[in-house]
Design an enzyme around this catalytic site. Structure first.
Site, mmCIF file in Angstrom:
data_model
loop_
_atom_site.group_PDB
_atom_site.id
_atom_site.type_symbol
_atom_site.label_atom_id
_atom_site.label_comp_id
_atom_site.label_asym_id
_atom_site.label_seq_id
_atom_site.Cartn_x
_atom_site.Cartn_y
_atom_site.Cartn_z
ATOM 1 N N HIS A 40 0.823 -1.216 0.000
ATOM 2 C CA HIS A 40 0.000 0.000 0.000
ATOM 3 C C HIS A 40 0.857 1.267 0.000
ATOM 4 O O HIS A 40 0.424 2.327 0.452
ATOM 5 C CB HIS A 40 -0.944 0.026 1.217
ATOM 6 C CG HIS A 40 -1.763 -1.213 1.376
ATOM 7 N ND1 HIS A 40 -2.932 -1.427 0.680
ATOM 8 C CD2 HIS A 40 -1.561 -2.322 2.143
ATOM 9 C CE1 HIS A 40 -3.432 -2.605 1.022
ATOM 10 N NE2 HIS A 40 -2.621 -3.178 1.895
ATOM 11 N N LYS A 94 15.874 21.633 -10.997
ATOM 12 C CA LYS A 94 15.179 20.387 -11.292
ATOM 13 C C LYS A 94 16.066 19.367 -11.998
ATOM 14 O O LYS A 94 16.895 19.698 -12.846
ATOM 15 C CB LYS A 94 13.949 20.655 -12.161
ATOM 16 C CG LYS A 94 12.848 21.426 -11.497
ATOM 17 C CD LYS A 94 12.227 20.654 -10.335
ATOM 18 C CE LYS A 94 11.467 19.427 -10.795
ATOM 19 N NZ LYS A 94 10.327 19.751 -11.677
ATOM 20 N N SER A 110 14.571 21.609 -16.146
ATOM 21 C CA SER A 110 13.376 22.419 -16.342
ATOM 22 C C SER A 110 13.756 23.700 -17.068
ATOM 23 O O SER A 110 14.836 24.250 -16.863
ATOM 24 C CB SER A 110 12.745 22.761 -14.993
ATOM 25 O OG SER A 110 11.814 23.813 -15.108
ATOM 26 N N GLU A 116 9.545 8.296 -16.864
ATOM 27 C CA GLU A 116 8.189 8.788 -17.068
ATOM 28 C C GLU A 116 7.683 8.462 -18.471
ATOM 29 O O GLU A 116 6.505 8.104 -18.647
ATOM 30 C CB GLU A 116 8.146 10.297 -16.818
ATOM 31 C CG GLU A 116 8.312 10.655 -15.350
ATOM 32 C CD GLU A 116 8.412 12.158 -15.104
ATOM 33 O OE1 GLU A 116 8.396 12.542 -13.933
ATOM 34 O OE2 GLU A 116 8.500 12.926 -16.092
#
Length: 460
Positions: free
Chosen positions: A156, A283, A277, A290
């Protein structure tokens, strides 16, 4: 330009119809398979006497010359010839003369496209299988370097019990090895040859289908001509294998994304597999992971599309089946590219062992082991479960871990607890005591890695 099938028709096709109907924009990928299948067909026609040996040899040499022209960039395919089969036949006839018109004796585009596409997928199976093996090797080597790197295991997405990084990676090794098995099953189930099925009812010519099957490396000719031209299970089987494997890649990518976050800080991705970024200078984004995660849905969509295309089709061939290619080609390319990107991304990442261990020690991952300790002292497990739950609540109130509680506090909850409790619930002990087969104990992980290494050796 007159159609090779145009004798029945009194007017030309509408130009929009030609573009809508044509498949050459995408099925030109099949030119090697189409030429190889045609060479085998021509050779067989010469062997059985449907064509003379000289005619067959002329066709074979002409087909080889057409392939050379294509690969040297000398050929412009046309939508007027609709598909790769008609384009190549037109090119062949232009090169060898009227004997080129004899190539199509004893076959239809229905069995021709079926054999071309089956050979194309077969090649993709072999290529993809090797990429999966390469990924398993990367995971094995990464795991072998972290047999004793302790990290929290999760259920979980909550810290559950301590495991090792190697054990965690071995779970993905099992997934990708199952993907390899699925591709091996593709070969067992689908390496049969449809050529010779004709349009749907075979042919009156004395074709030697066994000769053609052997020449094209098939195990056997298909057993039923109608199934031969209308079967696309081999496409669905590849798309299913791709979808399951992309799901595995997506799950792994999701964990890489989490582990690379500042909240987890378990790994640091190499700069070569990260991006920045345009506005935020600090970043470092896990874009490779992804993108893999995102592309999993794309591949599954191709599987669903093909299932929906096939579900309502009567026997035998229907033009709907032209939809078998674009999604398949994209799925092959997407799956293979994702595998090619996942391997170096994993190979170059840096593991932050200290952060993994700290997360294991700070999340009550040893609570089950404390309950097991009490069971060893004669306490019923259900009572032990309640006692440990109360100790966890007390530790949370104090802002402490279980191992930080005093012996007096522990004994207040259960007098069976003794001084040896601290060693018993250290994360090292928690992992080492899990010694059943398949568990994260160090010897068990070493055994699993050795078995994986042996499997990898067998794949060479």
């Amino acid at each position: 330009m007159s159609k090779l099938w145009g004798g029945r028709f009194s007017k030309d096709s509408d130009h929009l119809m030609e573009d809508f109907h044509s498949s050459i924009k995408f099925d030109q990928k099949l030119y090697r398979e189409d030429i190889r299948g045609s060479i085998a067909h021509a050779d067989m026609l010469g062997t059985v006497g449907v064509l003379s040996r000289a005619e067959a040899d002329t066709l074979i040499e002409g087909l080889k010359a057409v392939q050379a022209d294509i690969e040297e960039g000398k050929v412009a395919f046309t939508t007027e010839d609709e598909d790769i089969h008609m384009n190549i036949e037109r090119l062949l006839t232009a090169k060898v003369g009227d004997v080129g018109k004899k190539l199509h004796t004893g076959r239809s585009r229905n069995d021709q496209v079926a054999v071309d596409l089956r050979m194309y997928v077969r090649s993709a199976v072999a290529e993809t299988r090797q990429l999966l093996v390469d990924l398993v090797e990367v995971l094995h080597d990464l795991g072998a370097a972290h047999v004793e790197t302790i990290m929290p295991g999760y259920t979980h997405l909550q810290r559950a019990q301590p495991v090792t990084f190697a054990h965690h990676l071995l779970a993905y090794i099992q997934m990708f090895r199952r993907d390899v098995v699925r591709l091996d099953d593709w070969q067992k189930n689908n390496n049969i040859m449809p050529l010779g099925s004709g349009a749907l009812a075979g042919t009156t010519y004395p074709l030697d289908r066994n000769q053609t099957a052997q020449a094209l490396d098939f195990d056997a000719p298909c057993a039923n001509s109608m199934d031969g031209v209308s079967d696309r299970d081999f496409v669905l089987d590849y798309l299913y294998a791709a979808s399951v494997s992309m799901m595995h890649l997506s799950r792994l990518s999701e964990e890489v994304i989490l582990w690379a976050s500042q909240e987890f800080a378990f790994i640091d991705l190499d700069d070569a597999y990260s991006t920045g970024s345009s506005i935020m200078p600090q970043k470092k984004n896990p874009d490779v992971a992804e993108l893999i995660r995102g592309k999993a849905g794309r591949v599954s969509g191709h599987l669903m599309a093909m299932l929906m295309t096939m579900k309502g089709l009567p026997l035998a061939y229907n033009k709907d089946m032209q939809e078998d290619k674009e999604g398949l080609f994209d799925a092959i390319e997407t799956w293979q590219k994702c595998l090619m990107m996942a391997a170096p991304m994993l190979k170059t990442l840096k593991v932050k062992k200290e952060n993994m261990r700290a997360a294991s020690e700070g999340g009550f991952t040893n609570a089950t082991d404390l309950a097991d300790y009490l069971v060893g002292k004669g306490v019923a497990f259900r009572d032990a479960h309640r006692i440990v739950g109360e100790l966890v609540a007390h530790a949370l109130d104090q802002g402490q871990a279980l191992g930080d509680l005093s012996l007096a506090d522990l004994q207040k909850a259960s007098p069976q607890i003794e001084e040896d409790i601290y060693e018993a619930i250290s994360v090292d002990t928690c992992v080492k005591r899990r010694h059943t087969k398949g568990a994260p104990g160090f010897p068990q992980v070493e055994e699993a890695l050795d078995e994986c290494k042996s499997w990898l050796t067998q794949q060479q």
